[in-house]
Write a protein that holds these residues in place. Sequence first.
Motif: not given
Length: 188
Positions: A7-13, A99-102, A148-150, A171-173
């Motif tokens: 999981f790599r962080p790419v952003g935030k809701v 947090a959003q992750f790719v 655990p992931w949406k 992309i998941v949160i």
Amino acid sequence: VNNPFGFRPVGKVGSNYDNQGLTQYKIYKNYNTNIFQGDAVTLSGGYLAISTAGNAVVGVFQGCYYIDPTTQKPTWKNYYPANTAQDGIVALVNDDPNAQFVVQCSGVAAVTCVGRNADLVTSTSGSTSTGQSGQQVDVPATGNATYPWKVVGVYEDVEDNDVTAAYANLIVIPNNHLYKGGTGTAGV
């Protein structure tokens, strides 16, 4: 290409990404499992532990530091080497519940995955040379609230990321997150 990277962080809701939300957690001395950069992690007895399928997450592991038991020197690693016989191992974890992750999916996804929940899968072991995770999310995604992931989108990158082909990046949160309280929400 089946090349999982965790999981790599790419952003935030809400697109507010001024802080990566890194928090320090302790890893228990002699914990018997490698934890790689990009691995989903949880808490066990107050200590950080690798998350497995069906578990709630506290976040994503980014690396750790400790006094190396052999050299007695401060050491930073992208991964925690299993069975490190040292007290005071400190992990940095992106534990922001927004947090959003790719992440790469484990099979063939579809646009219909967006809004659904996905479980964690470790298709390959992480790399001790790079410290990179081998985790992916399982597809097809479902409505299971305990996963655990949406999935919130398909990752758009400069390379071809065909959501109808195997191993697309999504992309998941966090859905089932320890700090959100509860077991997550059902997917659509």
